[in-house]
Write an enzyme that holds these catalytic residues in place. Structure first.
Site, mmCIF file in Angstrom:
data_model
loop_
_atom_site.group_PDB
_atom_site.id
_atom_site.type_symbol
_atom_site.label_atom_id
_atom_site.label_comp_id
_atom_site.label_asym_id
_atom_site.label_seq_id
_atom_site.Cartn_x
_atom_site.Cartn_y
_atom_site.Cartn_z
ATOM 1 N N GLY A 226 0.708 -1.299 0.257
ATOM 2 C CA GLY A 226 -0.183 0.001 -0.449
ATOM 3 C C GLY A 226 1.068 1.175 -0.319
ATOM 4 O O GLY A 226 2.143 1.431 -0.825
ATOM 5 N N GLY A 229 5.766 1.206 -0.316
ATOM 6 C CA GLY A 229 5.249 0.949 -0.937
ATOM 7 C C GLY A 229 5.309 -0.841 -1.519
ATOM 8 O O GLY A 229 4.064 -1.231 -1.240
ATOM 9 N N GLY A 255 -3.526 -1.781 -7.857
ATOM 10 C CA GLY A 255 -2.492 -3.135 -7.995
ATOM 11 C C GLY A 255 -2.840 -3.451 -9.465
ATOM 12 O O GLY A 255 -1.343 -3.541 -9.869
ATOM 13 N N ASP A 256 -3.670 -3.173 -10.153
ATOM 14 C CA ASP A 256 -3.923 -3.406 -11.094
ATOM 15 C C ASP A 256 -2.551 -2.414 -12.118
ATOM 16 O O ASP A 256 -1.906 -3.125 -13.065
ATOM 17 C CB ASP A 256 -5.242 -3.726 -12.291
ATOM 18 C CG ASP A 256 -6.038 -4.297 -11.257
ATOM 19 O OD1 ASP A 256 -5.918 -5.652 -10.817
ATOM 20 O OD2 ASP A 256 -7.200 -4.155 -10.655
#
Length: 312
Positions: A226, A229, A255-256
């Site tokens: 998150g 890093g 995240g994608d």
């Protein structure tokens, strides 16, 4: 060219609300509807960065046609396998100062014929690409080892695979003979795989966890942390990537977007530091935008320079 796979696409709807009131009517002034599913978020970011890609997966019905129309609008090249059933919707409600509540439909249940038809389609596409990303959940009707079968087919074609999934499908891929070239778990997913709590902020403990036998043969492991890093393992090398503080508009799809950056850099055969910088940058840029899986490429160089990657 990069092939992005989305086995369970959806129409992603994002509803921003100042406050989510329960058991009453909530009205929204702005609604964002996009061609969604994790793999299509990856696709959009790669496209926005001006890189060549082909999106595939399984679509059906009116919702599937809507998804393809939105991809056409975004000028994202696609070639899906089609089924008789309807694709799904996914709703994200952004409310109360940063909270996110999601309502996700399960999607269609595939037949054995649907699965066979897709694998034949997928094998043809593998001849056109040099790298594959596989993202998200598997639709009903597919066994947990379906991604593992797809990875084996990719490796037989000489194509590297970046896998971003969780649960039984991730475990099946890690236990198969053909390993993904990269996985991108968070600390909760690592804890689930190992059956023990892993603290992503304890670097020594995390490094030890990444040496577990289940990860043997996986070239890259990038652990998302998150706002902190990421920690990554490439072969015998370990890295910590830290990012600057930024104003977060929406975390959906970050995240994608990180996977998209990793894929672009790996396909371009960039050195380790730049691979992680690219992934962290595209992930950050997504959090600064309201639409899902969206970045402003004009800001890339500015924020790329702010990502710090150190060997640990």
């Amino acid at each position: 060219m990069i092939l992005t796979v989305t086995m369970n696409p959806s129409i992603d709807m994002s509803y921003p609300l100042k406050h989510l009131a329960i058991d009453t009517v909530n009205r929204v002034k702005e609604v964002h509807k996009t061609a969604g599913g994790k793999g299509l978020n990856v696709s959009r970011v790669i496209s926005l960065m001006g890189r060549d890609l082909l999106a595939t997966g399984i679509l059906g019905g009116h919702f599937g046609a809507y998804i393809e129309a939105r991809l056409d609008d975004d000028q994202i090249k696609h070639d899906f396998s089609h089924i008789d059933q309807e694709s799904r919707n996914s709703i994200a409600i952004l409310h109360d100062g940063g909270n996110q509540t999601e309502i996700l439909e399960a999607g269609p249940t595939l037949t054995s014929t649907d699965a066979t038809n897709f694998l034949k389609h997928y094998q043809k596409l593998l001849t056109q690409v040099s790298l594959v990303t596989m993202s998200g959940s598997l639709p009903g009707g597919l066994e947990p080892d379906f991604y593992a079968k797809m990875i084996q087919l990719a490796h037989q074609a000489g194509v590297a695979v970046l896998l971003d999934t969780s649960g039984a499908s991730l475990k099946a891929a890690l236990e198969s003979d053909a390993k993904p070239n990269l996985i991108k778990p968070n600390e909760a997913e690592i804890s689930q795989l190992l059956g023990q709590q892993v603290d992503g902020h304890d670097l020594a403990s995390l490094k030890q966890a990444l040496q577990a036998p289940i990860f043997t043969g996986v070239d890259w492991i990038v652990v998302s942390l998150g706002a902190a890093g990421a920690v990554a393992k490439h072969g015998d090398h370990y890295y910590q990537a830290t990012i600057p503080k930024i104003k977060v508009v929406s975390p959906v799809g970050s995240g994608d977007s990180t996977l998209a950056g990793l894929a672009m850099a790996l396909e371009a055969k960039k050195p380790d530091q730049q691979v992680l910088q690219t992934g962290m940058t595209t992930g950050m840029l997504n959090t600064m935008e309201a639409p899902t899986g969206f970045i402003n490429p004009n800001l890339f160089d500015q924020y790329f320079a702010k990502v710090n990657v150190q060997a640990i």
